[in-house]
Design a protein around this motif. Structure first.
Motif, PDB file in Angstrom:
ATOM      1  N   THR A 142      -6.968   2.093  -7.154  1.00 49.90           N
ATOM      2  CA  THR A 142      -7.368   1.038  -6.229  1.00 49.90           C
ATOM      3  C   THR A 142      -7.287  -0.286  -6.959  1.00 49.90           C
ATOM      4  O   THR A 142      -7.898  -0.477  -8.007  1.00 49.90           O
ATOM      5  CB  THR A 142      -8.802   1.254  -5.695  1.00 49.90           C
ATOM      6  OG1 THR A 142      -9.693   1.356  -6.798  1.00 49.90           O
ATOM      7  CG2 THR A 142      -8.888   2.513  -4.853  1.00 49.90           C
TER       8      THR A 142
ATOM      9  N   ASP B 225       0.593   3.937  -2.925  1.00 51.79           N
ATOM     10  CA  ASP B 225       0.295   5.328  -2.607  1.00 51.79           C
ATOM     11  C   ASP B 225       1.407   6.256  -3.100  1.00 51.79           C
ATOM     12  O   ASP B 225       1.147   7.364  -3.563  1.00 51.79           O
ATOM     13  CB  ASP B 225       0.083   5.499  -1.109  1.00 51.79           C
ATOM     14  CG  ASP B 225      -0.481   6.860  -0.769  1.00 51.79           C
ATOM     15  OD1 ASP B 225      -1.473   7.273  -1.409  1.00 51.79           O
ATOM     16  OD2 ASP B 225       0.073   7.526   0.131  1.00 51.79           O
TER      17      ASP B 225
ATOM     18  N   GLN C  46       0.830   5.944  -7.211  1.00 51.62           N
ATOM     19  CA  GLN C  46      -0.456   6.327  -7.789  1.00 51.62           C
ATOM     20  C   GLN C  46      -1.529   6.333  -6.710  1.00 51.62           C
ATOM     21  O   GLN C  46      -2.290   5.374  -6.591  1.00 51.62           O
ATOM     22  CB  GLN C  46      -0.831   5.359  -8.907  1.00 51.62           C
ATOM     23  CG  GLN C  46       0.232   5.298  -9.988  1.00 51.62           C
ATOM     24  CD  GLN C  46      -0.120   4.319 -11.073  1.00 51.62           C
ATOM     25  OE1 GLN C  46      -1.254   4.278 -11.522  1.00 51.62           O
ATOM     26  NE2 GLN C  46       0.855   3.548 -11.514  1.00 51.62           N
ATOM     27  N   PRO C  47      -1.617   7.405  -5.941  1.00 53.42           N
ATOM     28  CA  PRO C  47      -2.540   7.421  -4.804  1.00 53.42           C
ATOM     29  C   PRO C  47      -4.010   7.188  -5.145  1.00 53.42           C
ATOM     30  O   PRO C  47      -4.758   6.694  -4.327  1.00 53.42           O
ATOM     31  CB  PRO C  47      -2.351   8.820  -4.208  1.00 53.42           C
ATOM     32  CG  PRO C  47      -1.128   9.373  -4.824  1.00 53.42           C
ATOM     33  CD  PRO C  47      -0.835   8.615  -6.057  1.00 53.42           C
TER      34      PRO C  47
ATOM     35  N   LEU D   2       0.826  -1.206   0.000  1.00 52.73           N
ATOM     36  CA  LEU D   2       0.000   0.000   0.000  1.00 52.73           C
ATOM     37  C   LEU D   2       0.863   1.258   0.000  1.00 52.73           C
ATOM     38  O   LEU D   2       0.527   2.250  -0.648  1.00 52.73           O
ATOM     39  CB  LEU D   2      -0.941   0.009   1.206  1.00 52.73           C
ATOM     40  CG  LEU D   2      -2.138  -0.915   1.103  1.00 52.73           C
ATOM     41  CD1 LEU D   2      -2.860  -1.013   2.449  1.00 52.73           C
ATOM     42  CD2 LEU D   2      -3.094  -0.442   0.004  1.00 52.73           C
ATOM     43  N   TYR D   3       1.981   1.218   0.717  1.00 49.06           N
ATOM     44  CA  TYR D   3       2.885   2.360   0.732  1.00 49.06           C
ATOM     45  C   TYR D   3       3.405   2.628  -0.678  1.00 49.06           C
ATOM     46  O   TYR D   3       3.404   3.774  -1.148  1.00 49.06           O
ATOM     47  CB  TYR D   3       4.048   2.141   1.705  1.00 49.06           C
ATOM     48  CG  TYR D   3       4.920   3.358   1.819  1.00 49.06           C
ATOM     49  CD1 TYR D   3       4.593   4.375   2.707  1.00 49.06           C
ATOM     50  CD2 TYR D   3       6.037   3.507   1.011  1.00 49.06           C
ATOM     51  CE1 TYR D   3       5.369   5.523   2.788  1.00 49.06           C
ATOM     52  CE2 TYR D   3       6.821   4.650   1.095  1.00 49.06           C
ATOM     53  CZ  TYR D   3       6.485   5.650   1.979  1.00 49.06           C
ATOM     54  OH  TYR D   3       7.257   6.777   2.055  1.00 49.06           O
TER      55      TYR D   3
END
Length: 109
Positions: free
Chosen positions: A91, A84, A87-88, A80-81
């Protein structure tokens, strides 16, 4: 350099992504050496976070059949880091994202 995200591009399997990866022990050593060589509060580059996330994913893959838990949570957090960082707004399965990015990185480095 990260691979552009495409919604319909297939994610590689772990076997595909890590086929040519160094051993887990070698990657642990690389990670430790990289951390030891940096000055306090020095930003690390994307390669570090990608390789660390891939390493943690590989470790989790070894323990998941019998004991999914903390190793899986740690692998997801690292993935997830990276997601993020790259590409924040995207999903997707974060560990699958790491595998795709690692395969792309490995083929181009």
């Amino acid at each position: 350099m990260n691979q552009p995200h495409t919604a319909h591009a297939p994610f590689p399997t772990p076997e595909q992504a890590y086929a040519d990866a160094p051993s887990i022990f070698d990657e642990i050593g690389w990670t430790a050496r990289t951390l030891a060589a940096r000055e306090c509060f020095t930003a690390l580059d994307r390669e570090f976070y990608l390789r660390k996330a891939a390493l943690l994913d590989r470790i989790a893959l070894l323990s998941e059949p019998d004991n999914p838990g903390e190793t899986t949570e740690t692998a997801v957090a690292a993935a997830l880091y990276l997601l993020d960082l790259d590409q924040p707004a995207v999903t997707c399965d974060p560990r699958a994202y790491v595998r795709r990015q690692y395969l792309y990185w490995a083929r181009n480095n």
